[in-house]
Design an enzyme around this catalytic site. Structure first.
Site, PDB file in Angstrom:
ATOM      1  N   LYS A  10      11.908  13.291  37.802  1.00  0.00           N
ATOM      2  CA  LYS A  10      10.780  12.654  38.403  1.00  0.00           C
ATOM      3  C   LYS A  10      11.135  11.405  38.982  1.00  0.00           C
ATOM      4  O   LYS A  10      11.947  10.702  37.565  1.00  0.00           O
ATOM      5  CB  LYS A  10       9.377  13.186  38.325  1.00  0.00           C
ATOM      6  CG  LYS A  10       8.965  12.900  39.180  1.00  0.00           C
ATOM      7  CD  LYS A  10       7.026  12.787  38.452  1.00  0.00           C
ATOM      8  CE  LYS A  10       5.974  12.319  39.077  1.00  0.00           C
ATOM      9  NZ  LYS A  10       6.130  11.120  40.102  1.00  0.00           N
ATOM     10  N   SER A 170      15.191   5.124  39.845  1.00  0.00           N
ATOM     11  CA  SER A 170      16.382   5.387  38.517  1.00  0.00           C
ATOM     12  C   SER A 170      15.673   4.675  36.934  1.00  0.00           C
ATOM     13  O   SER A 170      16.971   3.693  36.553  1.00  0.00           O
ATOM     14  CB  SER A 170      16.998   4.179  39.297  1.00  0.00           C
ATOM     15  OG  SER A 170      17.299   4.342  40.671  1.00  0.00           O
ATOM     16  N   ARG A 171      14.440   5.101  36.587  1.00  0.00           N
ATOM     17  CA  ARG A 171      14.981   4.631  35.797  1.00  0.00           C
ATOM     18  C   ARG A 171      14.431   3.247  35.417  1.00  0.00           C
ATOM     19  O   ARG A 171      14.925   2.619  33.516  1.00  0.00           O
ATOM     20  CB  ARG A 171      15.736   5.603  34.587  1.00  0.00           C
ATOM     21  CG  ARG A 171      15.520   6.710  34.957  1.00  0.00           C
ATOM     22  CD  ARG A 171      14.837   7.278  34.306  1.00  0.00           C
ATOM     23  NE  ARG A 171      13.803   9.490  34.070  1.00  0.00           N
ATOM     24  CZ  ARG A 171      13.865   9.448  34.807  1.00  0.00           C
ATOM     25  NH1 ARG A 171      12.616   8.540  36.109  1.00  0.00           N
ATOM     26  NH2 ARG A 171      14.134  10.539  35.190  1.00  0.00           N
ATOM     27  N   LEU A 172      14.464   2.363  36.241  1.00  0.00           N
ATOM     28  CA  LEU A 172      13.816   1.154  35.198  1.00  0.00           C
ATOM     29  C   LEU A 172      12.495   0.478  35.467  1.00  0.00           C
ATOM     30  O   LEU A 172      12.193   0.021  36.130  1.00  0.00           O
ATOM     31  CB  LEU A 172      14.756   0.391  36.780  1.00  0.00           C
ATOM     32  CG  LEU A 172      16.153   0.850  37.008  1.00  0.00           C
ATOM     33  CD1 LEU A 172      16.867  -0.826  38.263  1.00  0.00           C
ATOM     34  CD2 LEU A 172      17.256  -0.365  35.541  1.00  0.00           C
TER      35      LEU A 172
END
Ligand SMILES: Cc1cc2nc3c(=O)[nH]c(=O)nc-3n(C[C@H](O)[C@H](O)[C@H](O)COP(=O)(O)O)c2cc1C
Length: 192
Positions: A10, A170-172
């Site tokens: 997600k 972006s998983r940041l």
């Protein structure tokens, strides 16, 4: 039956959490996020939290309980003191509670120590509960006032650390941790 969930992914985009917008006191920050969770229609029980304990054998166990009060003193939940969690806390009072609020893409993880609140404080809360909830806590009852069983009551969790997690794209992800330093709190940013 085999199933892989490798494509369950997600993108988070609801908010951000930065050092210049967070509050110095983590309980105040918790309060801000809790009010937002209360207002978020998709979150039915914002006060449901996973309580993790470690038993005398060192085996961890997590289960959901309901947060019933929070204040500068800490977090209160109620339970049966003879339950597995009660027995675990009697041997090891270090606990962890975590909230996951998907509708806000947020998680909060709090570690701390749990201690029983006073009989009087537990009774005050018990007497305010609806009769059906009171019945759930006792085995024998009649039509008269239901008295709080001695083995039922609250725990106060006094926090030693908080981690606030805000999902980002972006998983940041933003992760900010507060660590107790005597009477003040040290704030550190963690890697996503
Ligand atoms: C949404 C939800 C709320 C719950 N609230 C409580 C609670 O406030 N207190 C409690 O003792 N158990 C609560 N439970 C039940 C616990 O998750 C658990 O099953 C029970 O307390 C026994 O746990 P233990 O054997 O690990 O001590 C709740 C469960 C759910 C799913």
């Amino acid at each position: 039956m085999d199933k892989n969930l490798h494509n369950f992914r997600k993108s988070y985009k609801k908010g951000s959490l930065t050092e210049d917008t967070i509050l110095e006191d983590p309980m105040q920050q918790f309060g801000v996020w809790f009010l937002q969770a209360e207002k978020e229609p998709s979150i039915e029980e914002p006060n449901a939290m996973t309580l993790s304990t470690v038993d005398a054998q060192g085996i961890p166990r997590g289960r959901v309980v309901l947060l019933k009060e929070y204040s500068s003193k800490g977090f209160i939940f109620y339970t049966n003191y003879s339950s597995d969690k009660g027995q675990a806390i009697a041997k090891n009072n270090h606990v962890c509670v975590s909230f996951f609020w998907p509708g806000l893409e947020r998680q909060i993880i709090i570690t701390g120590t749990a201690a029983k609140i006073s009989e009087q404080q537990s009774s005050t809360y018990f007497n305010k509960r609806p009769r059906e909830s009171q019945l759930g806590a006792v085995v024998h009852f009649d039509n008269k006032t239901i008295v709080k069983p001695a083995n039922w009551g609250g725990y106060l969790i006094q926090p030693t650390s908080y981690e606030f997690w805000q999902g980002r794209s972006s998983r940041l992800h933003d992760r900010i941790k507060y660590i107790k330093n005597n009477t003040s709190w040290r704030i550190v940013r963690l890697q996503p």
